[in-house]
Design a protein around this motif. Structure first.
Motif, short mmCIF file in Angstrom:
data_model
loop_
_atom_site.label_atom_id
_atom_site.label_comp_id
_atom_site.label_asym_id
_atom_site.label_seq_id
_atom_site.Cartn_x
_atom_site.Cartn_y
_atom_site.Cartn_z
N ASN A 1 0.82 -1.21 0.00
CA ASN A 1 0.00 0.00 0.00
C ASN A 1 0.86 1.26 0.00
OD1 ASN A 1 -2.42 -1.36 -0.04
ND2 ASN A 1 -2.70 -1.32 2.18
N LEU A 2 1.98 1.23 0.70
CA LEU A 2 2.88 2.39 0.71
C LEU A 2 3.42 2.66 -0.68
CD1 LEU A 2 4.95 1.93 4.00
CD2 LEU A 2 3.01 3.46 3.60
N ASN A 3 3.67 1.60 -1.42
CA ASN A 3 4.13 1.76 -2.80
C ASN A 3 2.99 2.25 -3.69
OD1 ASN A 3 4.52 -0.12 -5.64
ND2 ASN A 3 6.17 1.24 -5.02
N ASP A 4 1.80 1.68 -3.52
CA ASP A 4 0.64 2.07 -4.34
C ASP A 4 0.18 3.49 -4.07
OD1 ASP A 4 0.52 -0.35 -5.57
OD2 ASP A 4 -1.20 -1.12 -4.48
N GLU A 5 -0.03 3.80 -2.80
CA GLU A 5 -0.68 5.05 -2.43
C GLU A 5 0.27 6.23 -2.25
OE1 GLU A 5 -3.49 4.60 0.77
OE2 GLU A 5 -3.86 2.50 0.23
N ALA A 6 1.50 5.94 -1.84
CA ALA A 6 2.46 7.03 -1.60
C ALA A 6 3.53 7.11 -2.67
CB ALA A 6 3.10 6.87 -0.22
N GLY A 7 3.63 6.06 -3.49
CA GLY A 7 4.66 6.07 -4.53
C GLY A 7 6.06 5.89 -4.01
N ALA A 8 6.19 5.33 -2.81
CA ALA A 8 7.52 5.10 -2.25
C ALA A 8 8.13 3.85 -2.87
CB ALA A 8 7.43 4.92 -0.74
N GLY A 9 9.42 3.92 -3.18
CA GLY A 9 10.12 2.73 -3.64
C GLY A 9 10.31 1.78 -2.47
N ILE A 10 10.21 0.50 -2.74
CA ILE A 10 10.33 -0.52 -1.68
C ILE A 10 11.29 -1.61 -2.13
CG2 ILE A 10 9.13 -2.23 -0.27
CD1 ILE A 10 8.09 0.51 0.37
N VAL A 11 12.24 -1.96 -1.27
CA VAL A 11 13.08 -3.14 -1.48
C VAL A 11 12.75 -4.14 -0.39
CG1 VAL A 11 15.42 -4.07 -1.51
CG2 VAL A 11 14.98 -1.83 -2.50
N LEU A 12 12.28 -5.31 -0.79
CA LEU A 12 12.07 -6.43 0.14
C LEU A 12 13.27 -7.35 0.00
CD1 LEU A 12 8.32 -7.33 -0.54
CD2 LEU A 12 9.23 -6.06 1.41
N SER A 13 13.96 -7.60 1.09
CA SER A 13 15.14 -8.46 1.04
C SER A 13 15.02 -9.56 2.09
CB SER A 13 16.41 -7.64 1.31
OG SER A 13 17.55 -8.46 1.32
N GLY A 14 15.35 -10.78 1.69
CA GLY A 14 15.27 -11.89 2.64
C GLY A 14 15.80 -13.18 2.04
N ASN A 15 15.51 -14.28 2.70
CA ASN A 15 15.99 -15.57 2.23
C ASN A 15 14.96 -16.24 1.33
OD1 ASN A 15 14.02 -16.60 3.99
ND2 ASN A 15 15.50 -16.84 5.67
N TYR A 16 15.14 -17.51 1.09
CA TYR A 16 14.24 -18.23 0.17
C TYR A 16 12.83 -18.35 0.73
CZ TYR A 16 18.28 -19.44 -2.66
OH TYR A 16 19.39 -19.36 -3.47
N LYS A 17 12.68 -18.26 2.03
CA LYS A 17 11.34 -18.32 2.63
C LYS A 17 10.47 -17.20 2.07
CE LYS A 17 8.89 -17.60 7.00
NZ LYS A 17 9.03 -17.24 8.41
N LEU A 18 11.05 -16.01 1.94
CA LEU A 18 10.30 -14.87 1.42
C LEU A 18 9.84 -15.14 -0.01
CD1 LEU A 18 9.32 -11.94 1.63
CD2 LEU A 18 11.61 -11.20 0.95
N PHE A 19 10.74 -15.64 -0.85
CA PHE A 19 10.38 -15.93 -2.23
C PHE A 19 9.32 -17.03 -2.29
CE2 PHE A 19 10.90 -18.44 -6.10
CZ PHE A 19 10.84 -17.47 -7.08
N ASN A 20 9.51 -18.08 -1.51
CA ASN A 20 8.59 -19.22 -1.56
C ASN A 20 7.18 -18.84 -1.11
OD1 ASN A 20 10.52 -20.97 -2.55
ND2 ASN A 20 11.17 -21.66 -0.51
N GLN A 21 7.07 -18.02 -0.06
CA GLN A 21 5.73 -17.67 0.40
C GLN A 21 5.03 -16.73 -0.58
OE1 GLN A 21 5.80 -15.92 4.29
NE2 GLN A 21 6.66 -13.98 3.61
N LEU A 22 5.81 -15.95 -1.31
CA LEU A 22 5.22 -15.07 -2.30
C LEU A 22 4.75 -15.82 -3.54
CD1 LEU A 22 7.64 -11.99 -2.19
CD2 LEU A 22 5.27 -12.04 -1.46
N TYR A 23 5.54 -16.80 -3.95
CA TYR A 23 5.26 -17.45 -5.23
C TYR A 23 4.68 -18.85 -5.12
CZ TYR A 23 7.29 -13.45 -7.41
OH TYR A 23 7.51 -12.16 -7.81
N PHE A 24 4.75 -19.43 -3.93
CA PHE A 24 4.17 -20.77 -3.77
C PHE A 24 3.15 -20.82 -2.64
CE2 PHE A 24 8.42 -21.32 -5.57
CZ PHE A 24 8.09 -21.95 -6.76
N GLY A 25 2.96 -19.68 -1.96
CA GLY A 25 1.94 -19.60 -0.92
C GLY A 25 2.48 -19.92 0.46
N ALA A 26 2.06 -19.14 1.46
CA ALA A 26 2.42 -19.39 2.84
C ALA A 26 1.41 -20.35 3.46
CB ALA A 26 2.44 -18.08 3.63
N ARG A 27 1.76 -20.95 4.56
CA ARG A 27 0.85 -21.86 5.24
C ARG A 27 -0.45 -21.13 5.61
NH1 ARG A 27 3.09 -25.09 10.32
NH2 ARG A 27 4.37 -25.95 8.61
#
Length: 305
Positions: free
Chosen positions: A187-213
């Protein structure tokens, strides 16, 4: 012993610019005891205070001599990829994902980008900041905004503050974040136009692209559609790069350091190199291959893993 400790402590604190409060917190004594001991007005057991402070002094000096001794190499391929990705997010106010192996230099590169560029806030998320409310309050605090009130209150204040600023917010260790927290950041990116960097391990990628529990795949669709740029960072290095990072290491040491960096992490290789350099200097040498190999054997049971 009391006078010697008092003199040594005063000189050490002044030279290293360490406060009496920090010395008190780290030694387990009260600030009043440390202050009065230094002034010579402490009415308690001075011998015991001196013993405690002398013990702290030895450890504090050892800590100062145990810093990272590796060199920063800005042209290392991982660093270049990460900084380039952060620059893209900053320039175009986009939301991007940096993910991959632990200890591969993500944090170092992102901190460097934040330190060298205006309008960038680097925030390392911890496990207690998983919710939307927690992460928004943390961002607000880092930006010097009012973090009080409900989640929506904080969100509204952040959007109002960030809109039009083209700021970049780097969220490291973002794998801690829940679905709702990730959505709030979106929402901060959508509504405020702020750039966002999300950084993390493979858990972050997996939950985004394969779904979290417990999550439906479509719950991440809006977030995934905004993550056009995704950079995977892995442990795998060229000898030429490591020679810049570990300049004192000889050929044999570089071979072993490369094996550790490739198969465990660059962070582990840096620890081994730094320990070797610190211990070598105690013997009056710049780099000792014997100390290097002895240190490796000492930790080879898995401490570096």
């Amino acid at each position: 012993m009391i006078e010697e400790t008092r003199k040594e402590l005063a000189e050490f604190l002044a030279e290293k610019r360490i406060s009496q409060r920090q010395a008190a917190d780290e030694s387990g004594l009260s600030a009043a005891v440390v202050s009065n001991f230094l002034k010579g007005t402490y009415t308690g057991d001075n011998a015991k205070a001196a013993e405690t402070l002398n013990s702290w002094l030895m450890l504090a000096k050892e800590r100062l001599n145990s810093a990272d001794r590796s060199e920063f190499y800005g042209d290392m391929h991982n660093t270049v990829r990460i900084i380039s990705a952060a620059h893209y997010a900053h320039t175009y106010c986009e939301m991007i994902l940096v993910y991959g192996d632990s200890g591969a230099g993500k944090t170092t590169a992102l901190k460097k980008y934040a330190a060298e560029n205006a309008g960038v806030s680097y925030i390392a998320i911890n496990s207690a900041e998983r919710s939307a409310a927690a992460v928004l309050k943390r961002i607000a605090s880092e930006l010097g905004r009012n973090a009080a009130g409900s989640c929506s209150d904080v969100m509204n204040r952040l959007v109002e503050f960030l809109k039009g600023t083209k700021r970049l917010i780097i969220l490291d260790e973002a794998d801690h974040l829940t679905i709702s927290a990730l959505d709030a950041v979106r929402n901060l990116n959508d509504e405020a136009g702020a750039g966002i960097v999300l950084s993390g391990n493979y858990k972050l990628f997996n939950q985004l692209y394969f779904g979290a529990r417990g999550a439906k795949s479509y719950e991440f669709d809006q977030l995934k559609s905004r993550l056009y740029l995704k950079k995977r960072i892995t442990n795998g290095y060229k000898t030429e790069e490591l020679a810049k990072i570990f300049p004192a290491a000889n050929k044999k040491a570089l071979t072993l350091l490369k094996n550790i960096a490739d198969n465990e992490s660059l962070r582990a290789a840096k620890k081994l190199y730094s320990l070797t350099m610190n211990n070598s200097e105690k013997t009056g040498t710049a780099f000792s291959e014997k100390i290097f190999l002895d240190t490796y054997k000492y930790f080879s049971e898995g401490v570096f893993r």
